[in-house]
Design a protein around this motif. Structure first.
Motif, PDB file in Angstrom:
ATOM      1  N   LYS A  72       2.201   6.153   7.985  1.00 54.15           N
ATOM      2  CA  LYS A  72       1.965   4.612   8.214  1.00 54.15           C
ATOM      3  C   LYS A  72       0.605   4.077   7.718  1.00 54.15           C
ATOM      4  CE  LYS A  72       0.920   1.926  12.671  1.00 54.15           C
ATOM      5  NZ  LYS A  72      -0.469   1.765  12.264  1.00 54.15           N
ATOM      6  N   MET A  73      -0.453   4.990   8.089  1.00 52.24           N
ATOM      7  CA  MET A  73      -1.687   4.476   7.703  1.00 52.24           C
ATOM      8  C   MET A  73      -1.823   4.281   6.149  1.00 52.24           C
ATOM      9  SD  MET A  73      -3.267   4.385  10.660  1.00 52.24           S
ATOM     10  CE  MET A  73      -4.718   4.011  10.145  1.00 52.24           C
ATOM     11  N   ARG A  74      -1.264   4.995   5.357  1.00 53.16           N
ATOM     12  CA  ARG A  74      -1.557   5.013   3.844  1.00 53.16           C
ATOM     13  C   ARG A  74      -0.531   3.945   3.602  1.00 53.16           C
ATOM     14  NH1 ARG A  74      -0.786  11.421   2.029  1.00 53.16           N
ATOM     15  NH2 ARG A  74      -2.756  11.958   2.919  1.00 53.16           N
ATOM     16  N   GLY A  75       0.619   3.556   3.946  1.00 55.28           N
ATOM     17  CA  GLY A  75       1.368   2.548   3.623  1.00 55.28           C
ATOM     18  C   GLY A  75       0.740   1.335   3.808  1.00 55.28           C
ATOM     19  N   GLU A  76      -0.064   1.094   4.870  1.00 60.14           N
ATOM     20  CA  GLU A  76      -0.686  -0.298   5.213  1.00 60.14           C
ATOM     21  C   GLU A  76      -1.519  -0.762   4.177  1.00 60.14           C
ATOM     22  OE1 GLU A  76      -3.226  -2.867   8.718  1.00 60.14           O
ATOM     23  OE2 GLU A  76      -2.618  -0.817   9.042  1.00 60.14           O
ATOM     24  N   GLY A  77      -2.344   0.188   3.531  1.00 54.91           N
ATOM     25  CA  GLY A  77      -3.240   0.065   2.656  1.00 54.91           C
ATOM     26  C   GLY A  77      -2.596  -0.426   1.214  1.00 54.91           C
ATOM     27  N   LEU A  78      -1.448   0.294   1.047  1.00 54.19           N
ATOM     28  CA  LEU A  78      -0.735   0.052  -0.061  1.00 54.19           C
ATOM     29  C   LEU A  78      -0.060  -1.174  -0.148  1.00 54.19           C
ATOM     30  CD1 LEU A  78       0.902   3.606  -0.715  1.00 54.19           C
ATOM     31  CD2 LEU A  78      -0.778   2.607  -2.189  1.00 54.19           C
ATOM     32  N   GLN A  79       0.554  -1.516   0.854  1.00 50.37           N
ATOM     33  CA  GLN A  79       1.079  -2.833   1.391  1.00 50.37           C
ATOM     34  C   GLN A  79       0.165  -4.199   0.866  1.00 50.37           C
ATOM     35  OE1 GLN A  79       2.934  -3.302   4.874  1.00 50.37           O
ATOM     36  NE2 GLN A  79       3.851  -5.522   4.516  1.00 50.37           N
ATOM     37  N   LEU A  80      -0.879  -3.833   1.515  1.00 51.58           N
ATOM     38  CA  LEU A  80      -1.926  -5.082   1.563  1.00 51.58           C
ATOM     39  C   LEU A  80      -2.733  -5.157   0.157  1.00 51.58           C
ATOM     40  CD1 LEU A  80      -3.886  -4.397   5.012  1.00 51.58           C
ATOM     41  CD2 LEU A  80      -2.345  -6.427   4.199  1.00 51.58           C
ATOM     42  N   PHE A  81      -2.946  -3.907  -0.539  1.00 50.45           N
ATOM     43  CA  PHE A  81      -3.631  -3.890  -1.990  1.00 50.45           C
ATOM     44  C   PHE A  81      -2.818  -3.248  -2.958  1.00 50.45           C
ATOM     45  CE2 PHE A  81      -6.438  -3.919   1.997  1.00 50.45           C
ATOM     46  CZ  PHE A  81      -7.187  -5.218   1.415  1.00 50.45           C
ATOM     47  N   LYS A  82      -1.553  -3.500  -3.002  1.00 50.73           N
ATOM     48  CA  LYS A  82      -0.755  -2.800  -4.090  1.00 50.73           C
ATOM     49  C   LYS A  82      -1.405  -3.075  -5.505  1.00 50.73           C
ATOM     50  CE  LYS A  82       3.908  -2.489  -5.440  1.00 50.73           C
ATOM     51  NZ  LYS A  82       5.320  -2.723  -5.156  1.00 50.73           N
ATOM     52  N   GLY A  83      -1.470  -1.875  -6.001  1.00 52.54           N
ATOM     53  CA  GLY A  83      -1.895  -2.065  -7.549  1.00 52.54           C
ATOM     54  C   GLY A  83      -3.465  -2.279  -7.796  1.00 52.54           C
TER      55      GLY A  83
END
Length: 131
Positions: A104-115
């Protein structure tokens, strides 16, 4: 825990119940750095510190010119480097986080700042302390 003391150092061999440092190294696209760091400071780290055993977080910046990736001029780098060092009470607490909260914690960052950033992680165990 095994401790060895000499005239110049203290060596400490730790076990699974000893404190660890969970280090997260971030490479953030420069055009995203301001928004990323605002999210990191205002939300993400605060939520991380709510997990069992997570006691503190120190955030460091690194200069691209100090790394081994060939950048000589920090101003010309297209990215910024940040390291978060979380102090965690025990390795067991960290393992619990990996099982129950990391996705969950990693996923939020990946969703907000993908790539727009990359992350690498290390777990540090204290071995010795020198003064």
């Amino acid at each position: 825990l095994a401790i060895t003391v000499t005239s110049t150092s203290i060596s400490i061999m730790t076990s699974e119940s000893e404190k660890v440092v969970y280090e997260v190294n971030l490479k953030i696209d420069r055009d995203t750095t301001k928004a990323f760091l605002a999210w990191l400071d205002d939300k993400h780290i605060k939520e991380m510190l709510e997990f069992d055993g997570f006691q503190a977080c120190q955030v460091y910046t690194r200069r691209p010119s100090d790394e081994d990736d060939g950048v000589d001029d920090d101003a010309k780098a297209e990215y910024d480097l940040v390291t978060c060092c979380y102090t965690v009470a025990t390795r067991a607490d960290l393992e619990k986080y990996f099982k129950e909260g990391a996705a969950k914690m990693r996923g939020e960052g990946l969703q907000l700042f993908k790539g727009k950033f990359s992350a690498s992680r290390r777990i540090l165990h204290a071995r010795s302390w020198h003064e």
